[in-house]
Design an enzyme around this catalytic site. Sequence first.
Site, PDB file in Angstrom:
ATOM      1  N   LEU A   1      27.676  41.468  10.194  1.00 24.05           N
ATOM      2  CA  LEU A   1      27.929  41.292   8.766  1.00 24.05           C
ATOM      3  C   LEU A   1      27.175  42.345   7.975  1.00 24.05           C
ATOM      4  O   LEU A   1      25.947  42.329   7.888  1.00 24.05           O
ATOM      5  CB  LEU A   1      27.488  39.889   8.322  1.00 24.05           C
ATOM      6  CG  LEU A   1      28.039  38.713   9.135  1.00 24.05           C
ATOM      7  CD1 LEU A   1      27.496  37.392   8.595  1.00 24.05           C
ATOM      8  CD2 LEU A   1      29.562  38.716   9.136  1.00 24.05           C
TER       9      LEU A   1
ATOM     10  N   GLY B   1      23.432  44.325   8.216  1.00 27.57           N
ATOM     11  CA  GLY B   1      22.556  44.221   7.049  1.00 27.57           C
ATOM     12  C   GLY B   1      22.524  42.846   6.418  1.00 27.57           C
ATOM     13  O   GLY B   1      21.458  42.323   6.074  1.00 27.57           O
TER      14      GLY B   1
ATOM     15  N   MET C   1      26.125  42.818  -1.056  1.00 24.34           N
ATOM     16  CA  MET C   1      25.832  41.390  -1.112  1.00 24.34           C
ATOM     17  C   MET C   1      24.558  41.089  -1.893  1.00 24.34           C
ATOM     18  O   MET C   1      24.461  40.045  -2.569  1.00 24.34           O
ATOM     19  CB  MET C   1      25.737  40.813   0.306  1.00 24.34           C
ATOM     20  CG  MET C   1      25.422  39.318   0.361  1.00 24.34           C
ATOM     21  SD  MET C   1      26.606  38.287  -0.556  1.00 24.34           S
ATOM     22  CE  MET C   1      28.005  38.300   0.569  1.00 24.34           C
ATOM     23  N   ARG C   2      23.576  41.974  -1.848  1.00 20.01           N
ATOM     24  CA  ARG C   2      22.355  41.731  -2.626  1.00 20.01           C
ATOM     25  C   ARG C   2      22.663  41.674  -4.114  1.00 20.01           C
ATOM     26  O   ARG C   2      22.139  40.810  -4.844  1.00 20.01           O
ATOM     27  CB  ARG C   2      21.329  42.827  -2.320  1.00 20.01           C
ATOM     28  CG  ARG C   2      20.789  42.788  -0.885  1.00 20.01           C
ATOM     29  CD  ARG C   2      20.044  44.047  -0.526  1.00 20.01           C
ATOM     30  NE  ARG C   2      20.949  45.218  -0.515  1.00 20.01           N
ATOM     31  CZ  ARG C   2      20.610  46.422  -0.063  1.00 20.01           C
ATOM     32  NH1 ARG C   2      19.387  46.635   0.382  1.00 20.01           N
ATOM     33  NH2 ARG C   2      21.479  47.432  -0.093  1.00 20.01           N
TER      34      ARG C   2
ATOM     35  N   HIS D   1      33.373  47.896  15.728  1.00 13.40           N
ATOM     36  CA  HIS D   1      31.967  47.467  15.840  1.00 13.40           C
ATOM     37  C   HIS D   1      31.608  47.085  17.272  1.00 13.40           C
ATOM     38  O   HIS D   1      30.635  46.368  17.496  1.00 13.40           O
ATOM     39  CB  HIS D   1      31.651  46.275  14.919  1.00 13.40           C
ATOM     40  CG  HIS D   1      31.727  46.579  13.457  1.00 13.40           C
ATOM     41  ND1 HIS D   1      32.157  45.643  12.535  1.00 13.40           N
ATOM     42  CD2 HIS D   1      31.448  47.687  12.756  1.00 13.40           C
ATOM     43  CE1 HIS D   1      32.129  46.173  11.324  1.00 13.40           C
ATOM     44  NE2 HIS D   1      31.704  47.420  11.429  1.00 13.40           N
TER      45      HIS D   1
ATOM     46  N   GLY E   1      23.843  39.930   7.885  1.00 11.73           N
ATOM     47  CA  GLY E   1      23.525  38.955   8.925  1.00 11.73           C
ATOM     48  C   GLY E   1      22.038  38.886   9.226  1.00 11.73           C
ATOM     49  O   GLY E   1      21.494  37.797   9.483  1.00 11.73           O
ATOM     50  N   GLU E   2      21.361  40.029   9.178  1.00 12.15           N
ATOM     51  CA  GLU E   2      19.941  40.073   9.506  1.00 12.15           C
ATOM     52  C   GLU E   2      19.053  39.664   8.335  1.00 12.15           C
ATOM     53  O   GLU E   2      17.971  39.105   8.545  1.00 12.15           O
ATOM     54  CB  GLU E   2      19.553  41.488   9.949  1.00 12.15           C
ATOM     55  CG  GLU E   2      20.198  41.926  11.259  1.00 12.15           C
ATOM     56  CD  GLU E   2      19.987  43.402  11.542  1.00 12.15           C
ATOM     57  OE1 GLU E   2      18.940  43.948  11.110  1.00 12.15           O
ATOM     58  OE2 GLU E   2      20.857  44.030  12.179  1.00 12.15           O
TER      59      GLU E   2
ATOM     60  N   ARG F   1      36.716  45.782   1.461  1.00 12.53           N
ATOM     61  CA  ARG F   1      37.963  45.495   2.177  1.00 12.53           C
ATOM     62  C   ARG F   1      38.312  44.019   2.047  1.00 12.53           C
ATOM     63  O   ARG F   1      37.436  43.157   2.105  1.00 12.53           O
ATOM     64  CB  ARG F   1      37.838  45.865   3.652  1.00 12.53           C
ATOM     65  CG  ARG F   1      37.564  47.319   3.917  1.00 12.53           C
ATOM     66  CD  ARG F   1      37.471  47.570   5.413  1.00 12.53           C
ATOM     67  NE  ARG F   1      36.860  48.864   5.689  1.00 12.53           N
ATOM     68  CZ  ARG F   1      35.975  49.092   6.660  1.00 12.53           C
ATOM     69  NH1 ARG F   1      35.597  48.097   7.449  1.00 12.53           N
ATOM     70  NH2 ARG F   1      35.478  50.290   6.840  1.00 12.53           N
TER      71      ARG F   1
ATOM     72  N   GLU G   1      22.968  50.442  16.931  1.00 12.99           N
ATOM     73  CA  GLU G   1      24.119  51.116  17.522  1.00 12.99           C
ATOM     74  C   GLU G   1      23.743  52.487  18.084  1.00 12.99           C
ATOM     75  O   GLU G   1      24.284  52.916  19.109  1.00 12.99           O
ATOM     76  CB  GLU G   1      25.232  51.242  16.483  1.00 12.99           C
ATOM     77  CG  GLU G   1      25.815  49.896  16.075  1.00 12.99           C
ATOM     78  CD  GLU G   1      26.756  49.985  14.895  1.00 12.99           C
ATOM     79  OE1 GLU G   1      27.973  50.086  15.119  1.00 12.99           O
ATOM     80  OE2 GLU G   1      26.267  49.957  13.750  1.00 12.99           O
TER      81      GLU G   1
ATOM     82  N   ASN H   1      26.432  60.716  14.496  1.00 14.15           N
ATOM     83  CA  ASN H   1      27.474  59.895  13.870  1.00 14.15           C
ATOM     84  C   ASN H   1      28.017  60.709  12.711  1.00 14.15           C
ATOM     85  O   ASN H   1      27.448  60.729  11.618  1.00 14.15           O
ATOM     86  CB  ASN H   1      26.886  58.566  13.394  1.00 14.15           C
ATOM     87  CG  ASN H   1      27.947  57.638  12.812  1.00 14.15           C
ATOM     88  OD1 ASN H   1      29.094  58.035  12.596  1.00 14.15           O
ATOM     89  ND2 ASN H   1      27.577  56.405  12.540  1.00 14.15           N
TER      90      ASN H   1
ATOM     91  N   ARG I   1      29.312  58.998  18.277  1.00 18.09           N
ATOM     92  CA  ARG I   1      30.098  57.821  17.901  1.00 18.09           C
ATOM     93  C   ARG I   1      31.516  58.280  17.571  1.00 18.09           C
ATOM     94  O   ARG I   1      31.722  59.193  16.772  1.00 18.09           O
ATOM     95  CB  ARG I   1      29.496  57.135  16.682  1.00 18.09           C
ATOM     96  CG  ARG I   1      30.308  55.916  16.262  1.00 18.09           C
ATOM     97  CD  ARG I   1      30.030  55.511  14.833  1.00 18.09           C
ATOM     98  NE  ARG I   1      30.850  54.368  14.445  1.00 18.09           N
ATOM     99  CZ  ARG I   1      31.237  54.121  13.191  1.00 18.09           C
ATOM    100  NH1 ARG I   1      30.894  54.942  12.219  1.00 18.09           N
ATOM    101  NH2 ARG I   1      31.969  53.077  12.910  1.00 18.09           N
TER     102      ARG I   1
END
Length: 379
Positions: free
Chosen positions: A187, A308, A261-262, A158, A310-311, A219, A362, A7, A69
């Site tokens: 997410l 990251g 998000m954290r 994605h 979502g899980e 974004r 992925e 990648n 990728r």
Amino acid sequence: MKILVLNAGSSSIKYQVFGMEAQQVLVGGLIDRIGEAGSEMASHQDALARIIRHLQAAGITDIQAIGHRVVHGGEHFKQPALIDAEVIATIRAMIPLAPLHNPANLQGIEVAQRLFPGVPQVAVFDTAFHQTMPPVAFRYALPAELYTEYRVRRYGFHGTSHHYVAQQAAAYLQRDLADLNLITLHLGNGCSAAAIAKGHSVDTSMGMTPLEGLVMGTRCGDIDPALHFYLQRETGLSPNDVETLLNKKSGLKGLCGVGDMREVQTLADTGDTDAQLAEAMFAYRVKKYVGAYIAVLGRVDAVIFTGGIGEHSARIRAQVCANLQVFGIYPDPAKNAPHGTGILEFQQEAATLKLLVIPTNEELEIARSTEQQLLLRRN
């Protein structure tokens, strides 16, 4: 069979080698700061040479295929492609659609071809899975010649992740993917939702570029397109300035100063109202797409969280699923808790619509796609 997955970004290469018999990672790593001042890695060739030395030190000298990728395949690639001169030329022609990504992906391919002569290489495209979208979903309401002459349309991204977790869901539920209707939510720093009908993507939140759709780390996601004109007229920003603003300075970062998000949730817990709004807006936008895709699909067998956020964020999952009982979504707060690896199922006992957390992979999907292309070539 041993497959190397690459990648390549503009200043980094992420790599993993898979032993396909057990589909396990044998070795992997990340080389970053390529070409930056003070870095030992002046070029992608230097970085890939170091990767080769790492593989040799690990006793891996028999790479039988390489999977790459590639972000944008346009309408040309509906599935992975064995790389040849024509494929490379087509990827290069897609650069105007993905100027930040395709040049770096091409560099990785061309350097790998020089350093691994004779090893078959396969391009796996982020956009390919979404090429099954119907025109009603992928066209914009713009003059038709913009589509026919300039290929202005929604492509989605994605795709490798959405396809992987959809397959994992089918295996977990012991159902044929062709019998399932799914909503998949990738997410992370970048975010996208997909509506999958009978194994095929029929809609997705990202558009011609990865900027459309959900609120992301930096974004903005969906906005009024006239905002571009207003910002240029009222603030004096250039088109390039506006592009940078919307891609790199907006989203969570624009709302509260941090894009992870954290960190957003840590600030929110201290009473920071900007962070609380950022978290709420993030979940609200995802919830809107869940409702929209239930309307698109009609029947939904499972909603899948991955990536990251979502899980790992139970509270984002809780906010997204809250007050959606009218759609058959009944989360169980006790089951929706932080967990380790593997699949988590967190709907209430009597609910028929499954709520699943499925870790994405992925790189493994790229390795599988590469192996499949080689088998097709041999047959």
